[in-house]
Scaffold this motif. Structure first.
Motif, mmCIF file in Angstrom:
data_model
loop_
_atom_site.group_PDB
_atom_site.id
_atom_site.type_symbol
_atom_site.label_atom_id
_atom_site.label_comp_id
_atom_site.label_asym_id
_atom_site.label_seq_id
_atom_site.Cartn_x
_atom_site.Cartn_y
_atom_site.Cartn_z
ATOM 1 N N TYR A 37 -8.584 0.065 12.137
ATOM 2 C CA TYR A 37 -7.157 0.067 12.429
ATOM 3 C C TYR A 37 -6.801 1.402 13.088
ATOM 4 N N SER B 176 -16.482 -7.707 4.917
ATOM 5 C CA SER B 176 -15.763 -7.734 6.188
ATOM 6 C C SER B 176 -15.279 -6.302 6.451
ATOM 7 N N GLY C 282 -5.377 8.114 3.810
ATOM 8 C CA GLY C 282 -5.407 6.696 4.111
ATOM 9 C C GLY C 282 -4.589 5.914 3.102
ATOM 10 N N PRO C 283 -4.129 4.742 3.488
ATOM 11 C CA PRO C 283 -3.371 3.906 2.554
ATOM 12 C C PRO C 283 -4.189 3.534 1.323
ATOM 13 N N GLU C 284 -3.503 3.444 0.196
ATOM 14 C CA GLU C 284 -4.140 3.027 -1.050
ATOM 15 C C GLU C 284 -3.432 1.801 -1.595
ATOM 16 N N LYS D 129 -12.494 -6.463 14.178
ATOM 17 C CA LYS D 129 -12.952 -6.862 12.852
ATOM 18 C C LYS D 129 -14.354 -7.449 12.928
ATOM 19 N N PHE E 240 -13.211 -3.545 9.265
ATOM 20 C CA PHE E 240 -12.145 -3.484 10.249
ATOM 21 C C PHE E 240 -11.947 -2.037 10.703
ATOM 22 N N TYR F 275 0.844 -1.182 0.000
ATOM 23 C CA TYR F 275 0.000 0.000 0.000
ATOM 24 C C TYR F 275 0.887 1.243 0.000
ATOM 25 N N THR G 285 -16.767 -9.962 10.705
ATOM 26 C CA THR G 285 -16.739 -10.897 9.579
ATOM 27 C C THR G 285 -18.018 -11.710 9.532
ATOM 28 N N ASP H 69 -13.226 -4.770 3.303
ATOM 29 C CA ASP H 69 -12.747 -5.773 2.364
ATOM 30 C C ASP H 69 -13.379 -5.498 0.999
ATOM 31 N N PHE I 55 -8.540 4.395 11.176
ATOM 32 C CA PHE I 55 -8.988 4.097 9.820
ATOM 33 C C PHE I 55 -10.051 3.006 9.848
ATOM 34 N N PHE J 15 -9.421 1.633 2.343
ATOM 35 C CA PHE J 15 -9.334 2.425 3.562
ATOM 36 C C PHE J 15 -10.188 3.685 3.454
ATOM 37 N N TYR K 245 -5.120 -7.969 7.981
ATOM 38 C CA TYR K 245 -3.705 -8.114 7.698
ATOM 39 C C TYR K 245 -2.894 -7.770 8.928
ATOM 40 N N LEU L 147 -4.429 -3.520 14.186
ATOM 41 C CA LEU L 147 -5.820 -3.927 14.092
ATOM 42 C C LEU L 147 -6.506 -3.767 15.448
ATOM 43 N N THR M 99 -8.135 -11.750 2.584
ATOM 44 C CA THR M 99 -8.394 -10.515 3.304
ATOM 45 C C THR M 99 -9.375 -10.682 4.461
ATOM 46 N N GLY M 100 -10.001 -11.823 4.560
ATOM 47 C CA GLY M 100 -11.140 -11.952 5.469
ATOM 48 C C GLY M 100 -10.863 -11.696 6.931
ATOM 49 N N TYR M 101 -9.654 -11.957 7.372
ATOM 50 C CA TYR M 101 -9.382 -11.849 8.803
ATOM 51 C C TYR M 101 -8.414 -10.735 9.143
#
Lengths: 114, 112
Positions: free
Chosen positions: B36, B32, A42-44, B49, B34, A35, B51, B94, B90, B102, A103, B46, A99-101
């Protein structure tokens, strides 16, 4: 290792210089992401690897940017002929799968192009 | 593609008072989600989250967030702010399993 490790922590490059940024993900993590975070934003998303395969590079801003992960672990993001607009923090993240849980992010490399 | 909106670029609260950081996502499905946190010159951590299990999600450091599909929202709350909570937050969604999107971030200031 215990976390995602990025090096160098800071990099100052003269405009036109090539740079290489390294990411060492958590051992065993299949997915690796890069990213770009500009100041105050924000990160891209830049690009995504699953093992050694680069599955998505749609976020790379120009053909001066490319990334590789030849053995499915360490990844390198290379920027050729750096420009001032490339100045940003470059974040690497890894996950066990997809990506589900969420990073785990590294601390980033702050690139300043002068 | 997924998009995330954080309605406040800056929130300021007094220590010991509640925190509310707002987030809305736009999607035709329930992604999903999140939260951060990023402290100055530190990496992204993190907080919590969602899900598709329980809609009220508890995270670290006393933070929690509630997923409301009808409002496409995922607001972050904490009952009592601490000085150490001052940071950039942030909201992240997903993006169809491909990557993360983000929000622009909310800077939280905590006043003594």
């Amino acid at each position: 290792g215990a976390g995602v490790s990025q090096s160098p922590r800071y990099k100052v490059a003269k405009r036109g210089q090539d740079v290489a940024l390294r990411c060492d993900p958590i051992s065993g993590h299949v997915s690796l992401f890069w990213y770009q975070q500009a100041l105050g934003q924000g990160p891209e998303f830049l690009t995504y690897f699953q093992n050694e395969a680069q599955l998505d590079k749609s976020g790379l801003p120009s053909d001066r940017f490319f990334a590789e992960r030849p053995e499915g672990s360490v990844s390198t993001l290379k920027i050729q002929r750096t420009q001032q607009e490339d100045s940003a923090v470059y974040l690497c993240a890894s996950s066990l799968t997809g990506t589900g849980y969420g990073y785990t992010f590294g601390s980033g490399t702050r690139l300043t192009v002068v | 593609a997924q998009s995330v909106t954080q309605l406040d670029s800056h929130v300021s609260v007094s220590e010991g008072t509640p925190v509310l950081l707002r987030c809305n996502y736009s999607s035709s499905y329930s992604p999903s989600l999140f939260w951060y946190v990023q402290h100055p010159n530190k990496g992204l951590q993190l907080l919590l989250k969602y899900t598709s299990a329980a809609t009220l999600v508890k995270g670290i450091n006393g933070f929690e967030a509630e997923f409301k599909k009808s409002e496409t929202s995922f607001h972050l709350t904490k009952p009592s702010a601490h000085m150490s909570d001052a940071a950039e937050y942030f909201c992240v969604a997903d993006n169809y399993g491909q990557n993360f999107v983000f929000g622009p971030g909310t800077r939280l200031s905590v006043l003594p």
